[in-house]
Design a protein around this motif. Structure first.
Motif, PDB file in Angstrom:
ATOM      1  N   LYS A  55       0.689  -1.249   0.071  1.00  0.00           N
ATOM      2  CA  LYS A  55       0.020  -0.018  -0.334  1.00  0.00           C
ATOM      3  C   LYS A  55       0.790   1.284   0.043  1.00  0.00           C
ATOM      4  CE  LYS A  55      -3.606   0.654   2.516  1.00  0.00           C
ATOM      5  NZ  LYS A  55      -4.852   0.884   1.672  1.00  0.00           N
ATOM      6  N   SER A 142      -8.237  -1.540   2.799  1.00  0.00           N
ATOM      7  CA  SER A 142      -8.718  -1.441   1.504  1.00  0.00           C
ATOM      8  C   SER A 142      -7.240  -1.615   0.567  1.00  0.00           C
ATOM      9  CB  SER A 142      -9.380  -0.027   1.398  1.00  0.00           C
ATOM     10  OG  SER A 142      -8.597   1.190   1.742  1.00  0.00           O
ATOM     11  N   ASN A 144      -5.971  -0.693  -1.960  1.00  0.00           N
ATOM     12  CA  ASN A 144      -5.412   0.681  -2.611  1.00  0.00           C
ATOM     13  C   ASN A 144      -4.151   1.197  -2.193  1.00  0.00           C
ATOM     14  OD1 ASN A 144      -7.659   1.365  -0.628  1.00  0.00           O
ATOM     15  ND2 ASN A 144      -6.286   3.009  -0.849  1.00  0.00           N
ATOM     16  N   SER A 150     -10.724   4.019  -2.539  1.00  0.00           N
ATOM     17  CA  SER A 150     -10.942   2.489  -2.209  1.00  0.00           C
ATOM     18  C   SER A 150     -11.495   1.769  -3.328  1.00  0.00           C
ATOM     19  CB  SER A 150     -11.823   2.424  -1.046  1.00  0.00           C
ATOM     20  OG  SER A 150     -11.114   2.892   0.184  1.00  0.00           O
ATOM     21  N   GLU A 179     -16.373   1.973   3.145  1.00  0.00           N
ATOM     22  CA  GLU A 179     -15.748   1.030   4.468  1.00  0.00           C
ATOM     23  C   GLU A 179     -16.883   0.949   5.453  1.00  0.00           C
ATOM     24  OE1 GLU A 179     -14.665   3.727   3.075  1.00  0.00           O
ATOM     25  OE2 GLU A 179     -12.536   3.069   2.229  1.00  0.00           O
ATOM     26  N   HIS A 230      -7.398  12.308   2.423  1.00  0.00           N
ATOM     27  CA  HIS A 230      -7.625  10.675   2.077  1.00  0.00           C
ATOM     28  C   HIS A 230      -8.614  10.431   1.116  1.00  0.00           C
ATOM     29  CE1 HIS A 230      -6.311   6.780   4.149  1.00  0.00           C
ATOM     30  NE2 HIS A 230      -7.539   6.318   3.990  1.00  0.00           N
TER      31      HIS A 230
HETATM   32 MG    MG Z   1      -8.339   2.687   3.005  1.00  0.00          MG
END
Ligand code: MG
Ligand code: TXA
Length: 324
Positions: A55, A142, A144, A150, A179, A230
């Motif tokens: 990630k 997640s 990504n 995501s 999420e 984010h």
């Molecule tokens: Mg995430």
């Protein structure tokens, strides 16, 4: 590129191959009802470190651990009465509970970033079968690259992490698309650490307790994944647009056209009928589509701040936050 196995046509091969890769200490991308997860054996430090590596996470955040049933959950955490009530009502489903880790739990400290609590959830769908067969919790953020949107499909995962991954399980588009909701019970207090796929109003209705929102603007150190920029697309993001400027991509809600739409590079509607569940399921995919249109700004029409709208607006505010 990663191998993709379709769990609908080849469920047995999907489970067996996934368990073999996981046992070798390698991450596997798995479908959950919220988003696709980058899963690794939560008891294996090297396997967990590969998640962070893939990630490109700048530092170790605590990861959510996924279990297949209550017996597996009880091996690793201690439930208070309210958390147990929530688990019984909403698991399997889009709810993560922060609970004290048992001293005898084999989940590695790297998964919890050294905290004495674990973020735990029981996912719905095919990933739960994989965990049951594997027999141990899977740590899974997640799937990504850190800071990106995501993934809600196997194709999203392949495009982002395919060159680093061995295996992606494909169960079709994620049903919920956001999420999980993260809750921490402290005595009679229910703290919402992250709004998500379970509407907080459902939690209040079940328990009769108010769900406390994080302080506006306050950095929530207990859920570091909650920090500002984010879920960021490449394009700039403009919220609560009442009109569209030439060349912008527009993502709107509820079938209401905005002034200037004919000049937009692209127009998408999260739910023409005004259904917030449908909007949540489409959100990340539409953000990726708008981003791929090449527009330098994505304008979002207003979204109602009720039900799952709370989690959708939370993600949009993070996407719009100044990049740091
Ligand atoms: Mg995430
Ligand atoms: O829907 C989901 O929850 C997805 C799918 C794949 O299950 N998973 C996911 O995991 O979003 P992850 O690891 O990205 O979520 C981490 C969030 C962060 O905000 C983190 O700080 C919080 O969960 N978290 C995890 N363990 C925690 C703990 N012990 N205490 C407080 N927050 C915790």
């Amino acid at each position: 590129m990663a191998e993709i196995i379709d769990t609908r046509s080849e469920p047995d091969r999907a489970i067996e191959t996934a368990c073999a890769v996981l046992s070798a200490g390698e991450p596997v991308a798995i479908p959950t009802e919220t988003v696709y997860g980058l899963a690794a054996d939560a008891t294996n430090a090297e396997a967990i470190s590969r998640i962070y590596e893939m990630k490109g996470r700048p530092r170790f955040n605590p990861l959510i651990c996924h279990v297949s049933d209550m017996a597996m959950a009880e091996e690793h955490v201690a439930f208070d009465a309210v958390s147990r009530q929530l688990a019984e009502a909403f698991w399997p489903g889009p709810l993560t509970l922060i609970l004290p880790q048992r001293p005898e739990s084999s989940v590695h400290a790297l998964a919890s970033a050294g905290l004495d609590t674990l973020g735990l959830r029981m996912p719905e769908g095919f990933s739960r079968r994989v965990i049951a067969r594997f027999g141990r919790p899977l740590a899974a953020p997640s799937a990504n690259t850190s800071g990106r949107i995501s993934p809600t499909s196997a194709a999203h995962v392949q495009a982002d992490l395919g060159s680093k991954l061995k295996l992606i399980l494909d169960a079709g588009p994620a049903e919920i698309g956001l999420e999980s909701t993260i809750i921490k019970v402290e005595g009679e207090r229910l703290r919402l650490l992250r709004p998500g796929g379970l509407d907080a109003a459902e939690i209040e209705a079940l328990t009769g307790l108010a769900v406390e929102r994080p302080e506006a603007g306050g950095a929530n150190i207990e859920a570091p994944g909650m920090l500002a920029s984010h879920y960021a697309p490449g394009a700039a993001v403009r919220l609560n647009a009442t009109d569209v400027r030439a060349g912008e991509a527009l993502i709107r809600f509820g079938g209401r056209p905005l002034v200037g739409e004919s000049e937009a590079a692209m127009v998408l509607d999260l739910s023409p009928s005004g259904n917030l569940r449908e909007a949540a399921a489409n959100l990340f995919d539409y953000m990726k589509k708008a981003d791929a249109s090449g527009a330098d700004t994505i304008a979002f029409g207003p979204i109602p701040n009720e039900g799952l709208g709370e989690a959708i607006i939370d993600r949009l505010q993070r996407a719009a936050a100044p990049r740091g």
